[in-house]
Design a protein around this motif. Structure first.
Motif, PDB file in Angstrom:
ATOM      1  N   THR A   1       0.887  -1.165   0.000  1.00 32.52           N
ATOM      2  CA  THR A   1       0.000   0.000   0.000  1.00 32.52           C
ATOM      3  C   THR A   1       0.920   1.208   0.000  1.00 32.52           C
ATOM      4  O   THR A   1       1.673   1.398   0.951  1.00 32.52           O
ATOM      5  N   SER A   2       0.851   2.001  -1.050  1.00 31.26           N
ATOM      6  CA  SER A   2       1.788   3.129  -1.104  1.00 31.26           C
ATOM      7  C   SER A   2       1.086   4.402  -1.561  1.00 31.26           C
ATOM      8  O   SER A   2       0.243   4.376  -2.458  1.00 31.26           O
ATOM      9  N   VAL A   3       1.447   5.495  -0.899  1.00 32.08           N
ATOM     10  CA  VAL A   3       0.929   6.813  -1.282  1.00 32.08           C
ATOM     11  C   VAL A   3       2.112   7.773  -1.336  1.00 32.08           C
ATOM     12  O   VAL A   3       2.982   7.748  -0.448  1.00 32.08           O
ATOM     13  N   ALA A   4       2.141   8.599  -2.382  1.00 31.10           N
ATOM     14  CA  ALA A   4       3.229   9.574  -2.538  1.00 31.10           C
ATOM     15  C   ALA A   4       2.656  10.950  -2.820  1.00 31.10           C
ATOM     16  O   ALA A   4       1.576  11.077  -3.391  1.00 31.10           O
ATOM     17  N   VAL A   5       3.404  11.954  -2.380  1.00 29.71           N
ATOM     18  CA  VAL A   5       3.086  13.327  -2.771  1.00 29.71           C
ATOM     19  C   VAL A   5       4.242  13.800  -3.649  1.00 29.71           C
ATOM     20  O   VAL A   5       5.412  13.692  -3.265  1.00 29.71           O
ATOM     21  N   VAL A   6       3.887  14.262  -4.838  1.00 28.58           N
ATOM     22  CA  VAL A   6       4.889  14.664  -5.839  1.00 28.58           C
ATOM     23  C   VAL A   6       4.636  16.120  -6.223  1.00 28.58           C
ATOM     24  O   VAL A   6       3.485  16.514  -6.433  1.00 28.58           O
ATOM     25  N   GLN A   7       5.711  16.887  -6.269  1.00 28.78           N
ATOM     26  CA  GLN A   7       5.563  18.289  -6.682  1.00 28.78           C
ATOM     27  C   GLN A   7       6.734  18.688  -7.573  1.00 28.78           C
ATOM     28  O   GLN A   7       7.895  18.539  -7.171  1.00 28.78           O
ATOM     29  N   ASN A   8       6.439  19.188  -8.754  1.00 29.20           N
ATOM     30  CA  ASN A   8       7.466  19.679  -9.691  1.00 29.20           C
ATOM     31  C   ASN A   8       8.637  18.708  -9.850  1.00 29.20           C
ATOM     32  O   ASN A   8       9.805  19.085  -9.702  1.00 29.20           O
ATOM     33  N   GLY A   9       8.327  17.449 -10.098  1.00 25.66           N
ATOM     34  CA  GLY A   9       9.374  16.457 -10.364  1.00 25.66           C
ATOM     35  C   GLY A   9      10.055  15.902  -9.126  1.00 25.66           C
ATOM     36  O   GLY A   9      10.955  15.073  -9.231  1.00 25.66           O
ATOM     37  N   VAL A  10       9.653  16.372  -7.954  1.00 31.95           N
ATOM     38  CA  VAL A  10      10.280  15.894  -6.714  1.00 31.95           C
ATOM     39  C   VAL A  10       9.280  15.017  -5.955  1.00 31.95           C
ATOM     40  O   VAL A  10       8.113  15.387  -5.804  1.00 31.95           O
ATOM     41  N   VAL A  11       9.756  13.865  -5.501  1.00 29.05           N
ATOM     42  CA  VAL A  11       8.905  13.001  -4.672  1.00 29.05           C
ATOM     43  C   VAL A  11       9.056  13.493  -3.229  1.00 29.05           C
ATOM     44  O   VAL A  11      10.049  13.203  -2.553  1.00 29.05           O
TER      45      VAL A  11
ATOM     46  N   VAL B   1       5.327   3.606   2.086  1.00 33.53           N
ATOM     47  CA  VAL B   1       4.994   2.247   1.633  1.00 33.53           C
ATOM     48  C   VAL B   1       4.717   1.376   2.856  1.00 33.53           C
ATOM     49  O   VAL B   1       5.547   1.273   3.750  1.00 33.53           O
ATOM     50  N   ALA B   2       3.531   0.760   2.885  1.00 30.13           N
ATOM     51  CA  ALA B   2       3.229  -0.238   3.925  1.00 30.13           C
ATOM     52  C   ALA B   2       3.240  -1.599   3.253  1.00 30.13           C
ATOM     53  O   ALA B   2       2.382  -1.915   2.429  1.00 30.13           O
TER      54      ALA B   2
ATOM     55  N   SER C   1      -4.336   5.587   6.708  1.00 32.46           N
ATOM     56  CA  SER C   1      -3.196   6.075   7.496  1.00 32.46           C
ATOM     57  C   SER C   1      -1.962   6.319   6.626  1.00 32.46           C
ATOM     58  O   SER C   1      -1.194   7.255   6.874  1.00 32.46           O
ATOM     59  N   VAL C   2      -1.779   5.496   5.588  1.00 33.60           N
ATOM     60  CA  VAL C   2      -0.621   5.706   4.703  1.00 33.60           C
ATOM     61  C   VAL C   2      -0.778   7.055   3.970  1.00 33.60           C
ATOM     62  O   VAL C   2       0.176   7.846   3.863  1.00 33.60           O
TER      63      VAL C   2
ATOM     64  N   ALA D   1      -7.243  -5.714  -5.315  1.00 33.74           N
ATOM     65  CA  ALA D   1      -6.252  -4.813  -4.714  1.00 33.74           C
ATOM     66  C   ALA D   1      -6.235  -3.477  -5.454  1.00 33.74           C
ATOM     67  O   ALA D   1      -6.241  -2.403  -4.843  1.00 33.74           O
ATOM     68  N   LEU D   2      -6.239  -3.548  -6.785  1.00 36.45           N
ATOM     69  CA  LEU D   2      -6.245  -2.324  -7.595  1.00 36.45           C
ATOM     70  C   LEU D   2      -7.438  -1.442  -7.242  1.00 36.45           C
ATOM     71  O   LEU D   2      -7.337  -0.219  -7.149  1.00 36.45           O
ATOM     72  N   MET D   3      -8.569  -2.134  -7.049  1.00 36.58           N
ATOM     73  CA  MET D   3      -9.827  -1.426  -6.822  1.00 36.58           C
ATOM     74  C   MET D   3      -9.762  -0.503  -5.602  1.00 36.58           C
ATOM     75  O   MET D   3     -10.303   0.595  -5.627  1.00 36.58           O
ATOM     76  N   ILE D   4      -9.072  -0.929  -4.564  1.00 32.48           N
ATOM     77  CA  ILE D   4      -9.031  -0.131  -3.328  1.00 32.48           C
ATOM     78  C   ILE D   4      -8.360   1.215  -3.585  1.00 32.48           C
ATOM     79  O   ILE D   4      -8.920   2.274  -3.271  1.00 32.48           O
ATOM     80  N   GLY D   5      -7.177   1.193  -4.172  1.00 35.75           N
ATOM     81  CA  GLY D   5      -6.441   2.442  -4.403  1.00 35.75           C
ATOM     82  C   GLY D   5      -7.077   3.304  -5.475  1.00 35.75           C
ATOM     83  O   GLY D   5      -7.159   4.523  -5.341  1.00 35.75           O
ATOM     84  N   PHE D   6      -7.551   2.640  -6.539  1.00 29.82           N
ATOM     85  CA  PHE D   6      -8.095   3.405  -7.668  1.00 29.82           C
ATOM     86  C   PHE D   6      -9.395   4.102  -7.274  1.00 29.82           C
ATOM     87  O   PHE D   6      -9.609   5.277  -7.577  1.00 29.82           O
TER      88      PHE D   6
END
Ligand code: KG4
Ligand code: ZN
Length: 342
Positions: A13-23, A28-29, A56-57, A86-91
């Motif tokens: 389970t992964s969530v990222a915040v990305v801004q102007n090419g920077v992660v 990642v859980a 929470s992630v 699994a896809l369904m949860i995040g999407f």
């Protein structure tokens, strides 16, 4: 431009915040412990765990980036391929947020995101597209082994893929034969260090074939027969080390030889690699050695971006925005069989 990206195609389970090419953040859980006792990913358990962890992630990814939902300009989520439940949860989570906050949603091809992950480098992790060049890209994980020709950004073709087991699956199945816990790749690598990789000559499937496809099930079967005929090998520490080193050498030789051969044939100057198996130190060092020998630039995914992660999903979505590729409609569904193209 601030993006929130979600990846839930398998057991991370992964969530990222990305801004102007920077992660900015890439949380990642991993569910490895949950699936360990079953010796593989159980889809129903994976989706329940994604549901349990996603909130929470996502909260942690946003808090650590110092942003709230109101700061997000666009959402991205893996649309496929992957485990449907699994896809369904995040999407659907991304769909719901995009709908409520009236922001665009980008459905992302998981494999295409892997093509982008080797270009995410440094601290903080940044997409180094100024270094981009046409390349041969190896995507090598527990579910996939793909060789792609990336001719330009957003222009790639699949040259070959596995006709049976993926390379990571081969590591995992051999590890299981010798009693190592799932996922066996890292444990097998640890045992292999100090072993003699020439002790046993396991097959190198399709190594001499003109095709860019891979096949690993025969190699696994050959190790199975070897253990059946030489059971004492499991009782000796050095026997086990030699067995692991020899099996690992066979897998790595096939991956490296075919990747470098494709690069030379298609006259590209660069090789990239990503996916969980790219964590393997022998694979990394052999790719380095052979690319150097043939004057090829090598761009390997950093350790944190080899395995499944939302950072690569966000970076790809941001590129699509910059290249004026339209957002995915909110009514779009997941596609577990999405391919990288032919
Ligand atoms: O990309 P990934 O995290 O998940 C998917 O399969 O999508 O890859 C996991 C795979 C597993 O098969 C695991 O055994 C393998 O990558 N792996 C390794 C190593 N680390 C992970 N295989 C060999 N050596 C490693 N160090
Ligand atoms: Zn993956």
């Amino acid at each position: 431009m601030m993006l929130l990206a979600i990846e839930t195609s398998c057991d991370e389970t992964s969530v990222a915040v990305v801004q102007n090419g920077v992660v900015l953040t890439n949380v990642v859980a991993s569910q490895i412990k949950l699936h360990e006792e079953y010796g593989g990913v159980v889809p129903e358990l994976a989706s329940r765990e994604h549901l349990r962890n996603l909130h929470s992630v996502a909260g942690e990814a946003m808090a650590r980036a110092g942003v709230g939902p109101e700061d997000i300009d666009a959402f991205a989520a893996t649309q496929g391929p992957g485990l449907p439940s699994a896809l369904m949860i995040g999407f659907q989570a991304a769909q719901a947020m995009a709908f409520v906050l009236r922001k665009p949603l980008y459905g992302i091809n998981h494999h295409e995101a892997h093509l982008y992950s080797p270009w995410i480098k440094g601290t903080p992790p940044r997409a180094c597209f100024e270094e981009f060049e046409p390349s041969i890209s190896l995507i090598v994980s527990g579910g996939h082994t793909i060789l792609a020709h990336v001719r330009a950004e957003q222009d790639h073709i699949v040259l070959g893929s596995t006709v049976d087991d993926a390379a990571g699956e081969c590591f995992d199945k051999i590890a299981k034969l010798i009693g190592l816990p799932y996922p066996g790749g890292p444990a097998l690598e640890r045992l292999a260090s100090g072993g003699n990789s020439s002790a046993h000559s396991f097959p190198r499937p399709l190594l001499q074939s003109a095709s860019d496809d891979f096949s690993f099930s025969g190699l696994k079967t050959s190790v199975r027969y070897f253990i059946r005929d030489n059971p004492a090998v499991l009782e000796s520490a050095s026997g086990l080390r030699d067995l692991c080193a020899s099996a690992q050498a066979a897998i790595v030789e096939v991956l490296v030889t075919k990747t470098v051969r494709a690069a030379r044939r298609l006259q590209v100057g660069c090789v990239t690699a990503s996916g969980g198996v790219t964590c393997n130190r022998l694979l990394r060092s052999e790719l380095e050695l052979h690319c150097q020998k043939h004057g090829l630039k090598l761009c390997l995914a950093d350790q944190g971006f080899c395995t499944d992660n939302a950072g690569m999903v966000g970076i790809l979505a941001e590129r699509k925005i910059l290249l004026n590729i339209p957002a995915t409609g909110l009514g779009v569904e997941i596609n577990p069989y999405l391919s990288l193209g032919v």
